[in-house]
Scaffold this active site. Structure first.
Site, PDB file in Angstrom:
ATOM      1  N   LYS A 174       0.908  -1.298  -0.012  1.00 30.75           N
ATOM      2  CA  LYS A 174       0.328  -0.133   0.020  1.00 30.75           C
ATOM      3  C   LYS A 174       1.014   1.273   0.012  1.00 30.75           C
ATOM      4  O   LYS A 174       1.404   1.600   0.926  1.00 30.75           O
ATOM      5  CB  LYS A 174      -0.976   0.089   1.306  1.00 30.75           C
ATOM      6  CG  LYS A 174      -1.905   1.278   1.157  1.00 30.75           C
ATOM      7  CD  LYS A 174      -2.539   1.741   2.489  1.00 30.75           C
ATOM      8  CE  LYS A 174      -1.415   2.816   2.938  1.00 30.75           C
ATOM      9  NZ  LYS A 174      -1.462   4.130   2.079  1.00 30.75           N
ATOM     10  N   GLY A 205      -4.864   3.016  -1.119  1.00 29.44           N
ATOM     11  CA  GLY A 205      -5.515   3.235  -0.158  1.00 29.44           C
ATOM     12  C   GLY A 205      -4.994   4.259   0.837  1.00 29.44           C
ATOM     13  O   GLY A 205      -3.920   4.606   0.566  1.00 29.44           O
ATOM     14  N   ASP A 206      -5.625   4.735   1.899  1.00 27.69           N
ATOM     15  CA  ASP A 206      -5.158   5.678   2.904  1.00 27.69           C
ATOM     16  C   ASP A 206      -4.906   4.709   4.254  1.00 27.69           C
ATOM     17  O   ASP A 206      -5.126   3.351   4.416  1.00 27.69           O
ATOM     18  CB  ASP A 206      -6.195   6.716   3.162  1.00 27.69           C
ATOM     19  CG  ASP A 206      -7.267   6.073   3.775  1.00 27.69           C
ATOM     20  OD1 ASP A 206      -7.693   5.103   3.942  1.00 27.69           O
ATOM     21  OD2 ASP A 206      -8.320   7.067   3.641  1.00 27.69           O
ATOM     22  N   GLU A 249      10.492   1.845  10.175  1.00 29.59           N
ATOM     23  CA  GLU A 249      11.459   2.835   9.967  1.00 29.59           C
ATOM     24  C   GLU A 249      10.627   4.236  10.049  1.00 29.59           C
ATOM     25  O   GLU A 249      10.084   4.585   9.272  1.00 29.59           O
ATOM     26  CB  GLU A 249      12.146   2.585   8.532  1.00 29.59           C
ATOM     27  CG  GLU A 249      13.403   3.383   8.389  1.00 29.59           C
ATOM     28  CD  GLU A 249      13.143   4.808   8.084  1.00 29.59           C
ATOM     29  OE1 GLU A 249      13.135   5.678   9.069  1.00 29.59           O
ATOM     30  OE2 GLU A 249      12.919   5.270   6.712  1.00 29.59           O
ATOM     31  N   CYS A 282      13.598  11.881   6.493  1.00 35.32           N
ATOM     32  CA  CYS A 282      13.792  11.209   7.863  1.00 35.32           C
ATOM     33  C   CYS A 282      15.224  11.534   8.431  1.00 35.32           C
ATOM     34  O   CYS A 282      15.293  11.547   9.855  1.00 35.32           O
ATOM     35  CB  CYS A 282      13.229   9.783   8.062  1.00 35.32           C
ATOM     36  SG  CYS A 282      13.790   8.694   7.308  1.00 35.32           S
ATOM     37  N   GLU A 382      10.139  16.768  14.688  1.00 34.72           N
ATOM     38  CA  GLU A 382      10.313  16.646  13.160  1.00 34.72           C
ATOM     39  C   GLU A 382       9.444  17.278  12.398  1.00 34.72           C
ATOM     40  O   GLU A 382       8.373  17.159  12.273  1.00 34.72           O
ATOM     41  CB  GLU A 382      10.171  15.056  12.784  1.00 34.72           C
ATOM     42  CG  GLU A 382      10.523  14.755  11.550  1.00 34.72           C
ATOM     43  CD  GLU A 382      10.693  13.336  11.067  1.00 34.72           C
ATOM     44  OE1 GLU A 382      11.577  12.802  10.220  1.00 34.72           O
ATOM     45  OE2 GLU A 382       9.632  12.705  11.466  1.00 34.72           O
TER      46      GLU A 382
END
Length: 480
Positions: A174, A205-206, A249, A282, A382
């Site tokens: 996904k 999809g979400d 991750e 990231c 972040e």
């Protein structure tokens, strides 16, 4: 406008059972550039069933044959690199030159790393001379649900898919609904390469829909997720009911320790790395920790460098940075820049609002704050935008303490010409990765973090091992 309304399930493109439309927005223009379908439970179930049915045969396929298919995929991906670059640039706003080089290149590098690691990977290993008839067998974990983000689409997809293919797992992907075009192009490549039906499946999809359905699904043996720490916690809770393995991750708040003896390009390198991909990485070095004796000159140099960074649309060639991915992200970054100002950090470059000349598109000014303390919001959260915080430190121990004073632990950076100090600091930093003096990690080096940056490793042999179970066998007959 592009229309991509089908999913790739069991080796064929299929219509969703009960689709809902989702517009993909070009972040440079704020206009829709594509319409896709989002799936539901029936679509998730069909993809998982296909992966489950394909697993015994794919697990039994000799590793050399699995590697040969991955190598064929690598060649197809390389041949269609420009198509992939255009898709990524359009959907998430990476400038086209960055998309061609780094975004597409990450997928090539990852697959090359898995091909190299797979050549000599031993799936059956002796325990030791003390137990000559014992073997350790590494076998695939099973069906893997993969949930990937939008910021480096092919990097994250190939890190998961390539490793799982070598390991012998089947999978359901996904991708982010913000960057589905590159994922669907990748599915076309897998189809062209001739992987057996059901080995790879894609359902758009979400997170609240297909993502949650995959995390809870009883026929998925493992979830591999890349994204925010908040989402990682939710996935872990949902997955706990079925006791499936979870590899995460997650986010980061990397410290870049610049000592007084750092090389002359260290500050420029740090600013550019922080701003790369519009700060949407990231592992970005978003906290620049500077030894106090060179603090003032470093702040001046960092501000000057940020002022030279151009901002422009993703379809234009050049070394500029593009927009951030969407309105939600844009608003979050603006709020955090304002919070930095309100909490007393000294703004030395950039600031709130769009750059001069832009009244449309999710463009953010390259922003630098000085005189930041590590308890300020901009040093803790972040931001995921082109925003750098500069923090002074007094000596090695103080720098290490500040660097480690964060809930995250993904990547830290060290700039010093003292090799012994560099090694000491690298060992003391609590992060899954440390890069020193601009030296990038080598091909196949493991990617992953500690603390709230997640667990598990991606890339090379460690990435393959993440998708394997360990079986201990006694009484093995060699050669039988």
């Amino acid at each position: 406008m592009i229309e991509k309304r089908q999913f790739y399930v069991n080796g064929a493109w299929v219509d969703p059972v009960a689709p809902s439309d989702h517009k993909v927005i070009d972040p440079s223009t704020e206009d829709p550039c594509a319409v896709i379908s989002l799936g539901g439970q029936a679509d998730t179930d069909a993809a998982v069933a296909a992966a489950r049915a394909a697993f015994p045969g794919w697990m039994a396929t000799p590793p050399a044959e699995r590697l040969a298919l991955l190598e064929k995929l690598y060649g197809i991906y390389k041949a269609r690199a420009e198509d992939m670059a255009q898709a990524i640039s359009r959907e998430m706003g990476a400038p086209i030159d960055l998309s061609r080089q780094a975004q597409v290149g990450a997928g090539l590098g990852n697959m090359k790393g898995f091909l190299k690691a797979g050549e000599n990977f031993d799936f059956i290993r002796p325990l030791g001379e003390h137990a000559p008839n014992d073997r350790i067998i590494l076998e695939p974990v099973g069906v893997v649900g993969m949930i990937t983000p939008w910021n480096w689409p092919m990097n994250q997809i190939t890190l998961k898919v390539g490793a799982a293919m070598v390991a012998g797992c089947t999978m359901v992907l996904k991708p982010s609904e913000e960057s589905p075009l590159s994922a669907m192009l990748f599915a076309e490549m897998i189809d062209e390469a001739g992987f057996p039906p059901g080995v790879f499946n894609l359902v758009n999809g979400d997170g609240a829909g297909v993502g949650s359905q995959m995390s809870a699904h009883g026929d998925i043996d493992m979830i591999s997720f890349t994204g925010s720490s908040r989402a990682g916690r939710l996935i872990s809770r949902t997955a706990a009911d079925s006791l499936k393995r979870v590899s995460l991750e997650l986010g980061g708040k990397g410290a870049n320790l610049i000592f007084a003896d750092a090389d002359e390009k260290a500050v420029k390198r740090g600013v550019l790395h922080c701003m790369n991909n519009s700060g949407q990485s990231c592992n970005a070095p978003t906290r620049m920790l500077v030894e106090r004796s060179i603090y003032d000159e470093t702040v001046e140099a960092a501000a000057e460098m940020a002022g030279k960074i151009a901002v422009g649309p993703s379809n234009e060639e050049g070394r500029h940075i593009g927009p951030v991915v969407n309105e939600t992200q844009f608003d979050k970054i603006q709020d955090l820049i304002q919070t930095g100002i309100d909490e007393g950090a000294r703004l030395v470059a950039g600031g709130t609002g769009r750059p001069e000349g832009f009244n449309r598109g999710y463009f953010v000014k390259p922003t630098v704050f000085a005189d930041v303390s590590n308890d300020m919001t901009i040093a803790r959260e972040e931001i995921f935008g082109p925003v750098l915080s500069i923090i002074p430190f007094d000596g090695e121990a103080d720098g290490i303490e500040i660097a480690n004073d964060t809930p995250y632990g993904l990547t830290n950076y060290v700039q010093t010409q003292d090799g012994a100090r560099a090694n000491r600091v690298a060992r003391a930093l609590r992060s899954g990765m440390v890069e020193m003096n601009g030296q990038p990690r080598g091909l196949g080096a493991p990617f992953g973090g500690m603390k709230q940056s997640g667990h598990g490793r991606e890339g090379g042999a460690w990435g393959i091992e993440d998708f394997l179970e360990v079986k201990a066998v006694s009484g093995w007959t060699e050669g039988a």
